[in-house]
Design a protein around this motif. Structure first.
Motif, short mmCIF file in Angstrom:
data_model
loop_
_atom_site.label_atom_id
_atom_site.label_comp_id
_atom_site.label_asym_id
_atom_site.label_seq_id
_atom_site.Cartn_x
_atom_site.Cartn_y
_atom_site.Cartn_z
N ASP A 70 -2.16 5.14 -3.02
CA ASP A 70 -3.56 4.46 -2.73
C ASP A 70 -4.16 5.60 -1.88
O ASP A 70 -5.59 5.56 -2.28
CB ASP A 70 -3.43 3.22 -2.02
CG ASP A 70 -2.71 2.31 -2.43
OD1 ASP A 70 -3.31 1.67 -3.76
OD2 ASP A 70 -1.70 1.89 -2.19
N ARG A 82 0.86 -1.20 -0.04
CA ARG A 82 0.01 -0.05 -0.12
C ARG A 82 0.90 1.26 -0.01
O ARG A 82 1.91 1.28 0.56
CB ARG A 82 -1.28 0.11 1.19
CG ARG A 82 -1.78 -1.09 1.28
CD ARG A 82 -2.71 -1.18 0.25
NE ARG A 82 -3.78 -2.22 0.00
CZ ARG A 82 -3.87 -3.30 -0.37
NH1 ARG A 82 -2.65 -3.45 -1.33
NH2 ARG A 82 -4.74 -4.36 -0.46
N PHE A 100 -8.50 1.87 4.11
CA PHE A 100 -8.16 0.69 4.03
C PHE A 100 -8.90 -0.41 4.88
O PHE A 100 -8.63 -1.59 4.79
CB PHE A 100 -6.51 0.48 4.35
CG PHE A 100 -5.89 1.09 3.53
CD1 PHE A 100 -5.46 0.79 2.15
CD2 PHE A 100 -5.17 2.53 4.05
CE1 PHE A 100 -4.74 1.80 1.40
CE2 PHE A 100 -4.49 3.14 3.12
CZ PHE A 100 -4.09 2.93 1.92
#
Length: 198
Positions: A127, A5, A193
């Motif tokens: 992200d 990530r 997330f």
């Protein structure tokens, strides 16, 4: 293939990005993640060249300075960011493409030219990008006593802030107390997330 990530913290000088990056990395590490904390400009040859220019070591055009950032990022992506992401690590970066766009646009570079220069194939997209927004005078007050770079002027940083505002980034109030800013960053990361309770 495992995929990590990629989180980026953005903001003007004095917003506290370095401190918050380290705390966020520690928190994620405590939740069992392998974390790589990094920053731009890097300590590589192009990053050092930028710093030399920024501290008044030599003169360069705005296009040349953009070139320093582009080359520095190429090496950064190749040598650290992409390998870490491919290994499944979480990468937290203090400044990335949005920073270059905001600062160089504030310096007067054409947005179309910036878009072409910064949209390089193979450059990983974050992200999540979190913008630590801070009033310019407070940012400069935090830098008091430190060596000033060319970019660390109120009028210029106000233009940088305006460029960041145009990007539609996730905004976090960096004027709050350091622990409060960190709690908000953790909340945003956890929510984005789907990590559960902070």
């Amino acid at each position: 293939m495992k995929q990590g990530r990629f989180i980026v913290l953005e903001g003007i000088d004095g917003a506290g990005k370095t401190t918050q990056c380290a705390s966020l990395a520690e928190w994620l590490g405590g939740r069992g993640q392998d974390v790589v904390c990094t920053s731009e400009p890097t300590d590589g040859p192009w990053g050092r060249r930028y710093r030399d220019w920024a501290s008044g070591g030599f003169e360069a055009s705005a296009e040349d300075v953009l070139g320093f950032f582009v080359e520095d990022r190429r090496e950064h992506v190749r040598d650290l960011i992409r390998p870490a992401l491919e290994a499944g690590s979480w990468v937290i970066c203090d400044r990335y493409v949005a920073s270059t766009r905001a600062y160089q646009a504030a310096a007067g570079l054409d947005l179309a030219l910036l878009a072409r220069a910064l949209d390089e194939p193979g450059t990983p997209r974050p992200d999540l990008t979190l913008w630590l927004r801070l009033e310019v005078d407070r940012g400069l007050a935090r830098l008091a006593g430190e060596a000033r770079e060319r970019f660390e002027r109120a009028e210029f940083l106000a233009r940088v802030d305006a460029e960041y505002a145009r990007m539609g980034l996730v905004e976090v109030d960096a004027g709050a107390a350091v622990p409060d800013v960190q709690r908000e960053l953790r909340r945003r990361v956890s929510e984005h997330f789907a990590m559960g309770e902070v």
